[in-house]
Design an enzyme around this catalytic site. Structure first.
Site, mmCIF file in Angstrom:
data_model
loop_
_atom_site.group_PDB
_atom_site.id
_atom_site.type_symbol
_atom_site.label_atom_id
_atom_site.label_comp_id
_atom_site.label_asym_id
_atom_site.label_seq_id
_atom_site.Cartn_x
_atom_site.Cartn_y
_atom_site.Cartn_z
ATOM 1 N N GLY A 124 2.009 -5.747 0.806
ATOM 2 C CA GLY A 124 1.187 -6.194 -0.128
ATOM 3 C C GLY A 124 1.438 -6.798 -1.603
ATOM 4 C CD GLU A 127 -1.275 -8.896 2.098
ATOM 5 O OE1 GLU A 127 -2.095 -9.327 3.107
ATOM 6 O OE2 GLU A 127 -1.102 -7.606 1.608
ATOM 7 C CB ALA A 170 -0.998 -0.013 1.199
ATOM 8 C CD GLU A 174 1.852 -6.798 5.856
ATOM 9 O OE1 GLU A 174 1.462 -6.564 4.460
ATOM 10 O OE2 GLU A 174 2.705 -7.611 6.234
#
Length: 259
Positions: free
Chosen positions: A108, A111, A64, A131
């Site tokens: 991310g 991900e 992000a 994270e």
């Protein structure tokens, strides 16, 4: 300059995250561009596979866009927030998707790899979900997809420590399909996509839907997403989350308070 570049190469649609100055981090423009490209791929019978990569050699995707989030901006595609991060991680299509990981894929970025059907990586690539070191957790599918795709103990170590792994280790664990020299990632991914495209397209698409349990364009993981969304609301409001962000910006060790 467009944040997402899209190019069709024979039967393969190539999607490029085009923010190398921001390590290809995800903002709303990225989520919209990628999501719309996936819709195009699904609707076009001439497209038989999709390759997702990042511009430059340093980063595939840094997750992000924290600067956008700090300004209070949404990083999701307006009107299609259900597609989630990058318009990709909760946007399953019948056409096979391949991540071409040209640099580090942390948070991310990992991900996005987890949401792809196949993955090819440069030998210099790294993967991880850091994270927890920032007071958050991998809320774009990582917290439940990593244990599905790796041995559980290994996945739990990555999730709970936040430590990254190399491309060689990711290959050993089955997180990715190929490791190639830096600079050859896109060509390797296109070769893999081309091999898939040689097969009967409807049979390939049906095979993917059955393998992933796709019904009416959805996967059977709604409960995991619902729990993730509930948990992230609480975690994002904690003092530890704010401390994690400040410590990262100030390049110091965080002082956790568990509140």
């Amino acid at each position: 300059m467009s944040a997402v570049l899209v190019e069709q190469r024979e039967h393969v649609l190539v999607i490029v995250l085009n923010r190398p100055e921001a390590m290809n981090s995800v903002n709303a423009e990225v989520s919209t561009g990628v999501g719309e490209a996936l819709e195009r791929a699904e609707a076009d019978p001439q497209i038989r596979a999709v390759v997702l990569t990042g511009a430059g050699e340093r980063a595939f995707c840094a997750g992000a866009d924290l600067k956008a989030l700090s300004r209070g901006e949404s990083i999701l595609a307006p009107g299609h927030e259900d597609w989630n991060l990058a318009g990709y991680v909760r946007h399953p299509i019948s056409k096979p998707t391949i991540a071409a990981v040209n640099g580090f894929a942390l948070g991310g970025g990992t991900e996005l790899v987890l949401a792809s059907d196949l993955a090819v990586a440069a030998e210099t690539a790294t993967f991880g979900l850091p994270e927890v070191a920032r007071g958050l957790f991998a809320a774009a599918g990582g917290a439940f997809r990593l244990p599905e795709q790796l041995p559980r103990k290994v996945a739990m170590e990555m999730i709970l420590t936040g430590e990254p792994i190399t491309a060689a280790r990711a290959l050993e664990l089955g997180l990715i399909n190929r490791v190639v020299p830096a600079g050859g990632v896109l060509d390797a991914a296109l070769a893999l996509a081309g091999r898939i495209a040689e097969n009967a397209p409807l049979a390939v698409q049906a095979s993917k839907r059955v393998a992933l349990g796709m019904i009416d364009g959805k996967l059977a993981d709604d409960a995991a997403w619902d729990q993730t969304n509930r948990e992230i609301v609480g975690v994002a409001q904690t003092e530890d989350m704010r401390e994690g962000a400040m410590a990262f910006a100030q390049k110091r060790k965080p002082n956790w308070q568990a509140r």
